[in-house]
Design a protein around this motif. Structure first.
Motif, PDB file in Angstrom:
ATOM      1  N   PHE A  35      -3.177   4.764 -12.084  1.00  0.00           N
ATOM      2  CA  PHE A  35      -2.802   3.266 -12.099  1.00  0.00           C
ATOM      3  C   PHE A  35      -2.454   2.821 -13.578  1.00  0.00           C
ATOM      4  O   PHE A  35      -3.521   2.497 -14.492  1.00  0.00           O
ATOM      5  CB  PHE A  35      -3.812   2.511 -11.554  1.00  0.00           C
ATOM      6  CG  PHE A  35      -3.850   2.562 -10.050  1.00  0.00           C
ATOM      7  CD1 PHE A  35      -3.240   1.508  -9.127  1.00  0.00           C
ATOM      8  CD2 PHE A  35      -4.390   3.758  -9.272  1.00  0.00           C
ATOM      9  CE1 PHE A  35      -3.478   1.674  -7.656  1.00  0.00           C
ATOM     10  CE2 PHE A  35      -4.336   3.954  -8.012  1.00  0.00           C
ATOM     11  CZ  PHE A  35      -4.124   2.820  -6.961  1.00  0.00           C
ATOM     12  N   ASP A  55       2.343   1.667  -3.412  1.00  0.00           N
ATOM     13  CA  ASP A  55       1.387   2.151  -4.453  1.00  0.00           C
ATOM     14  C   ASP A  55       1.145   3.793  -4.243  1.00  0.00           C
ATOM     15  O   ASP A  55       1.009   4.261  -5.212  1.00  0.00           O
ATOM     16  CB  ASP A  55       0.223   1.352  -4.147  1.00  0.00           C
ATOM     17  CG  ASP A  55       0.080  -0.044  -4.731  1.00  0.00           C
ATOM     18  OD1 ASP A  55       1.176  -0.330  -5.460  1.00  0.00           O
ATOM     19  OD2 ASP A  55      -0.847  -0.919  -4.028  1.00  0.00           O
ATOM     20  N   ARG A  56       1.035   3.986  -2.994  1.00  0.00           N
ATOM     21  CA  ARG A  56       0.886   5.441  -2.849  1.00  0.00           C
ATOM     22  C   ARG A  56       2.150   6.332  -3.487  1.00  0.00           C
ATOM     23  O   ARG A  56       2.062   7.207  -4.064  1.00  0.00           O
ATOM     24  CB  ARG A  56       0.876   6.030  -1.408  1.00  0.00           C
ATOM     25  CG  ARG A  56      -0.351   5.194  -1.022  1.00  0.00           C
ATOM     26  CD  ARG A  56      -0.520   5.676   0.771  1.00  0.00           C
ATOM     27  NE  ARG A  56      -1.699   4.855   1.332  1.00  0.00           N
ATOM     28  CZ  ARG A  56      -2.832   5.729   1.417  1.00  0.00           C
ATOM     29  NH1 ARG A  56      -2.970   6.785   1.198  1.00  0.00           N
ATOM     30  NH2 ARG A  56      -3.942   5.132   2.138  1.00  0.00           N
ATOM     31  N   ARG A 103      -3.145  -4.262  -5.902  1.00  0.00           N
ATOM     32  CA  ARG A 103      -3.301  -2.884  -6.658  1.00  0.00           C
ATOM     33  C   ARG A 103      -4.686  -2.253  -6.620  1.00  0.00           C
ATOM     34  O   ARG A 103      -4.778  -1.199  -6.063  1.00  0.00           O
ATOM     35  CB  ARG A 103      -2.745  -3.123  -7.735  1.00  0.00           C
ATOM     36  CG  ARG A 103      -0.960  -3.045  -8.089  1.00  0.00           C
ATOM     37  CD  ARG A 103      -0.346  -2.053  -7.971  1.00  0.00           C
ATOM     38  NE  ARG A 103      -0.471  -1.066  -9.070  1.00  0.00           N
ATOM     39  CZ  ARG A 103       0.030   0.252  -9.178  1.00  0.00           C
ATOM     40  NH1 ARG A 103       0.645   0.637  -7.880  1.00  0.00           N
ATOM     41  NH2 ARG A 103      -0.083   0.986 -10.034  1.00  0.00           N
ATOM     42  N   SER A 126       0.829  -1.259  -0.120  1.00  0.00           N
ATOM     43  CA  SER A 126      -0.182   0.180   0.105  1.00  0.00           C
ATOM     44  C   SER A 126       0.881   1.120   0.008  1.00  0.00           C
ATOM     45  O   SER A 126       0.550   2.202  -0.620  1.00  0.00           O
ATOM     46  CB  SER A 126      -1.014   0.132   1.167  1.00  0.00           C
ATOM     47  OG  SER A 126      -0.199   0.029   2.508  1.00  0.00           O
ATOM     48  N   SER A 162      -5.368  -1.272  -3.162  1.00  0.00           N
ATOM     49  CA  SER A 162      -4.911   0.139  -2.752  1.00  0.00           C
ATOM     50  C   SER A 162      -5.693   1.092  -3.295  1.00  0.00           C
ATOM     51  O   SER A 162      -6.042   2.127  -2.751  1.00  0.00           O
ATOM     52  CB  SER A 162      -3.351   0.091  -3.294  1.00  0.00           C
ATOM     53  OG  SER A 162      -2.590  -0.717  -2.648  1.00  0.00           O
ATOM     54  N   TYR A 163      -6.129   0.910  -4.516  1.00  0.00           N
ATOM     55  CA  TYR A 163      -7.134   1.708  -5.190  1.00  0.00           C
ATOM     56  C   TYR A 163      -8.431   2.058  -4.315  1.00  0.00           C
ATOM     57  O   TYR A 163      -9.042   3.139  -3.991  1.00  0.00           O
ATOM     58  CB  TYR A 163      -7.563   1.282  -6.622  1.00  0.00           C
ATOM     59  CG  TYR A 163      -8.574   2.103  -7.144  1.00  0.00           C
ATOM     60  CD1 TYR A 163      -8.251   3.284  -7.848  1.00  0.00           C
ATOM     61  CD2 TYR A 163      -9.874   1.650  -7.310  1.00  0.00           C
ATOM     62  CE1 TYR A 163      -9.315   4.193  -8.506  1.00  0.00           C
ATOM     63  CE2 TYR A 163     -10.721   2.135  -8.110  1.00  0.00           C
ATOM     64  CZ  TYR A 163     -10.556   3.387  -8.640  1.00  0.00           C
ATOM     65  OH  TYR A 163     -11.508   4.199  -9.111  1.00  0.00           O
ATOM     66  N   TYR A 184       5.183  -5.191 -10.280  1.00  0.00           N
ATOM     67  CA  TYR A 184       5.262  -4.050 -10.665  1.00  0.00           C
ATOM     68  C   TYR A 184       5.847  -3.858 -11.874  1.00  0.00           C
ATOM     69  O   TYR A 184       5.936  -3.023 -12.956  1.00  0.00           O
ATOM     70  CB  TYR A 184       6.177  -3.134  -9.505  1.00  0.00           C
ATOM     71  CG  TYR A 184       5.203  -2.865  -8.459  1.00  0.00           C
ATOM     72  CD1 TYR A 184       4.216  -2.000  -8.391  1.00  0.00           C
ATOM     73  CD2 TYR A 184       5.706  -3.503  -7.249  1.00  0.00           C
ATOM     74  CE1 TYR A 184       3.570  -1.842  -7.178  1.00  0.00           C
ATOM     75  CE2 TYR A 184       4.608  -3.566  -6.126  1.00  0.00           C
ATOM     76  CZ  TYR A 184       3.717  -2.491  -5.953  1.00  0.00           C
ATOM     77  OH  TYR A 184       3.056  -2.440  -4.911  1.00  0.00           O
TER      78      TYR A 184
END
Length: 309
Positions: A255, A111-112, A293, A108, A296-297, A149
């Protein structure tokens, strides 16, 4: 009028290097209001500024103007939840150091960081550090995390700050660029920078065994010159990157794997949550998009504030 670049920002004083290579300790004149940015620090490391040298003391100056930024990267202000803190500006690339443990870097957080880099047009490079300390099982976990990734298109490398070939490799990636190094406290950021440029002699500390977290050794961002036009920006260890001033409708655009297929969604304004015939949800279902992912979104969509510690 002198022109220079900010190399250190400690709150009220700024270390500025002019075009001839001389350094000046500068203050700002009055209040700086940067249009569209609600920030606790009006001037950041990497900013190009105009300044006047004080007549009484030649090593002191007053910053009178800031030139437009090519980009900048922000995090949530520590004390003021509705304001942001600009970490650095005019960055060519940002390295995020990631560790599986001692301390753990969660997806998380990664991802940020990536969303923020996408939003401010900064190339992000993920460095999975401390590879010399992991067991075979842990290395498999790192490989899996990295594969997520790399599939999206992000540049990823596995390194050890104590291996000369890895340090030399990162050094080559930095040549002729301004590179920001970031990550949680304790991920080996200062150790890597010291390996790249031993003359900087940045402070390092051991990991707290009780909390598995690094102790803060850098309290403010600072830029250093290496050979030629190569610059390093060292940043304080941080808990989170703020996703700032971003509408729900545009979040998915940061994203890349969502953006690639969103035109196949039934609705143009699809938020990829409850809508029928959503290409993104289908992508998660058929494992073309990583579930982590998508999680996280959803977390970002659900938060009342742009970023919550």
């Amino acid at each position: 009028m002198n022109k220079g670049i900010v190399y250190r920002s400690t709150g009220s004083w700024y270390l500025v290097k002019d075009t001839s290579g001389e350094f000046y300790s500068c203050r700002i004149k009055g209040k700086f209001r940067i249009q569209g940015i609600k920030s606790t620090n009006p001037i950041a490391v990497g900013d190009r500024v105009d300044f006047e040298v004080e007549k009484q003391v030649e090593s002191l100056g007053i910053i009178t103007a800031i030139e437009p930024r090519d980009n900048y990267i922000v995090r949530k202000s520590v004390n003021l939840s509705k304001q942001t803190h600009i970490i650095a500006s005019n960055i060519d690339q940002a390295f995020l150091l990631i560790t599986l443990n001692n301390p753990p870097t969660f997806v998380s957080f990664i991802d940020r960081f990536l969303i923020t880099s996408e939003a401010y047009q900064i190339q992000a490079i993920l460095l999975f550090n401390k590879m010399d300390t992991y067991s075979d099982e842990e290395k498999l976990e790192i490989n899996y995390m990295q594969s997520i990734y790399k599939k999206i298109g992000y540049t990823c490398y596995q390194i050890s700050s104590f291996k000369k070939e890895d340090v030399d490799f990162v050094s080559r990636l930095m040549e002729g660029k301004s590179s920001m190094f970031s990550g949680h406290s304790g991920v080996g950021k200062s150790t890597l920078i010291n390996s790249i440029a031993p003359n900087l002699n940045l402070k390092t500390k051991i990991i707290s065994e009780q909390h598995q977290q690094g102790q803060h050794t850098t309290t403010y961002a600072e830029m250093f010159d290496l050979d030629g036009n190569t610059r390093i920006i060292d940043t304080p260890g941080i808990k989170g990157f703020g996703v700032v001033d971003m509408e729900s409708e545009e979040l998915g655009n940061y994203f890349p794997e969502f953006l690639k297929i969103k035109n196949s969604c039934k609705f143009n304004n699809c938020l990829h949550v409850d809508e029928p015939k959503c290409a993104v949800k289908d992508g998660v279902e058929n494992k073309m998009i990583a579930a982590s992912r998508y999680k996280s979104y959803l977390q970002l969509l659900e938060e009342d504030t742009p970023y919550r510690n």
